[in-house]
Design a protein around this motif. Structure first.
Motif, PDB file in Angstrom:
ATOM      1  N   ARG A  25      49.728  40.428  33.521  1.00  0.00           N
ATOM      2  CA  ARG A  25      48.729  39.484  34.017  1.00  0.00           C
ATOM      3  C   ARG A  25      49.257  38.075  33.808  1.00  0.00           C
ATOM      4  NH1 ARG A  25      43.286  39.858  31.012  1.00  0.00           N
ATOM      5  NH2 ARG A  25      44.443  38.595  29.530  1.00  0.00           N
ATOM      6  N   ALA A  31      46.338  37.065  37.960  1.00  0.00           N
ATOM      7  CA  ALA A  31      46.538  38.269  38.758  1.00  0.00           C
ATOM      8  C   ALA A  31      47.532  39.205  38.080  1.00  0.00           C
ATOM      9  CB  ALA A  31      47.037  37.897  40.156  1.00  0.00           C
ATOM     10  N   CYS A 103      42.507  41.617  46.234  1.00  0.00           N
ATOM     11  CA  CYS A 103      41.458  40.609  46.393  1.00  0.00           C
ATOM     12  C   CYS A 103      41.818  39.729  47.580  1.00  0.00           C
ATOM     13  CB  CYS A 103      41.330  39.775  45.116  1.00  0.00           C
ATOM     14  SG  CYS A 103      40.040  38.514  45.185  1.00  0.00           S
ATOM     15  N   LYS A 111      46.079  39.120  46.188  1.00  0.00           N
ATOM     16  CA  LYS A 111      46.567  39.451  44.861  1.00  0.00           C
ATOM     17  C   LYS A 111      45.690  40.530  44.238  1.00  0.00           C
ATOM     18  CE  LYS A 111      48.535  34.853  44.191  1.00  0.00           C
ATOM     19  NZ  LYS A 111      48.677  33.680  43.294  1.00  0.00           N
ATOM     20  N   TYR A 113      43.411  42.001  41.169  1.00  0.00           N
ATOM     21  CA  TYR A 113      42.572  41.640  40.033  1.00  0.00           C
ATOM     22  C   TYR A 113      41.732  42.847  39.617  1.00  0.00           C
ATOM     23  CZ  TYR A 113      43.686  36.750  41.082  1.00  0.00           C
ATOM     24  OH  TYR A 113      44.348  35.565  41.308  1.00  0.00           O
ATOM     25  N   GLY A 146      39.669  36.741  38.746  1.00  0.00           N
ATOM     26  CA  GLY A 146      40.157  36.243  40.017  1.00  0.00           C
ATOM     27  C   GLY A 146      39.203  35.280  40.697  1.00  0.00           C
TER      28      GLY A 146
END
Length: 246
Positions: A25, A31, A103, A111, A113, A146
């Motif tokens: 992350r 992300a 997302c 990306k 999340y 996110g």
């Protein structure tokens, strides 16, 4: 950032080709990215898969951490890679299932999340020309992180990745965490974390602190992910995603 040197060997119980796939992350955007780890003496290099080396993040065990709490926070940024959801797994996903999902916050930026399934609108599964089961259900996701955090959006099966059944930790990460802890000032060797504490969705039984570590040594902006590019990146590891979005 390029670094040269001799890479430490992983523990003997893990062959190089048997190391688990892991995700990281990013502290820059929150992300999840597929990464590989390299340990050069006491320096951990986090390499983003499919990105050039200029995006590598470098963490010296002797300089980056001031306490065991920070080491625990850093460890929580890694987890075994979530796996692309398969059509046959649809019945196992219900309200409350924790997932990692694409997302679609903007047309250009896609990306991964964390989210929670809040509802499944089920429909009869079909079959493709090869006779393979095809899930046509819709999944309502409440985003835990996110740009859409707190909002509920609709997703299809190709957007969703599930927690892996195998939760092994990369031995390179374990070795680095040990090196970092060993180099802390003596007064900073407090207990990392009670394994029963916290609400982290990716427990190792090692550490359960959720929030962010201080920013990486450099603030190189990560590239915006094109949907087609990132679909290919995910497909190479998951083996299914590209065919669902072609």
């Amino acid at each position: 950032m390029e670094i040269s040197g001799t890479e430490n060997s992983a523990p003997a119980s893990f062959a190089d080709d048997d190391r688990p796939d892991i995700e990281y992350r990013s502290a820059l955007d929150g992300a999840w990215y597929s990464v590989e780890l390299v340990l050069l003496h006491d320096v951990l290099v986090v390499r983003y898969k499919e990105f050039p080396s200029e995006y590598d993040e470098v963490f010296p065990a002797s300089e980056h951490f001031s306490s065991s709490v920070e080491i625990g926070q850093f460890a929580e940024r890694f987890r075994p890679s979530f796996e692309q959801m398969q059509d046959s797994e649809c019945p196992t996903v219900a309200k409350g299932t924790e997932v990692c999902a694409l997302c679609h916050s903007t047309a250009e930026e896609v990306k991964f999340y964390d989210a929670i399934v809040v509802q499944v609108d089920r429909t009869r599964h079909g079959h493709n020309e090869k006779g393979e089961e095809v899930c046509k259900c819709s999944f309502l996701l409440s985003w835990k992180s996110g740009p859409l955090v707190g909002k509920v959006t609709c997703a299809k099966i190709e957007d969703i990745c599930l927690r892996p059944k195998n939760s092994r930790v990369d031995p390179i990460l374990l070795l680095f965490l040990k090196k970092a802890k060993d180099q802390l000032p003596e007064h900073s060797h407090n207990v990392l974390v009670d394994s029963s504490a916290g609400t982290s969705p990716h427990k190792y039984g090692l550490m359960n602190i959720i929030d962010s570590l201080k920013s990486p040594p450099h603030q190189q902006q990560l590239p915006t992910n094109n949907l087609d590019f990132y679909s290919v990146q995910r497909a190479r590891r998951k083996g299914r995603f590209a065919s669902r979005t072609a």
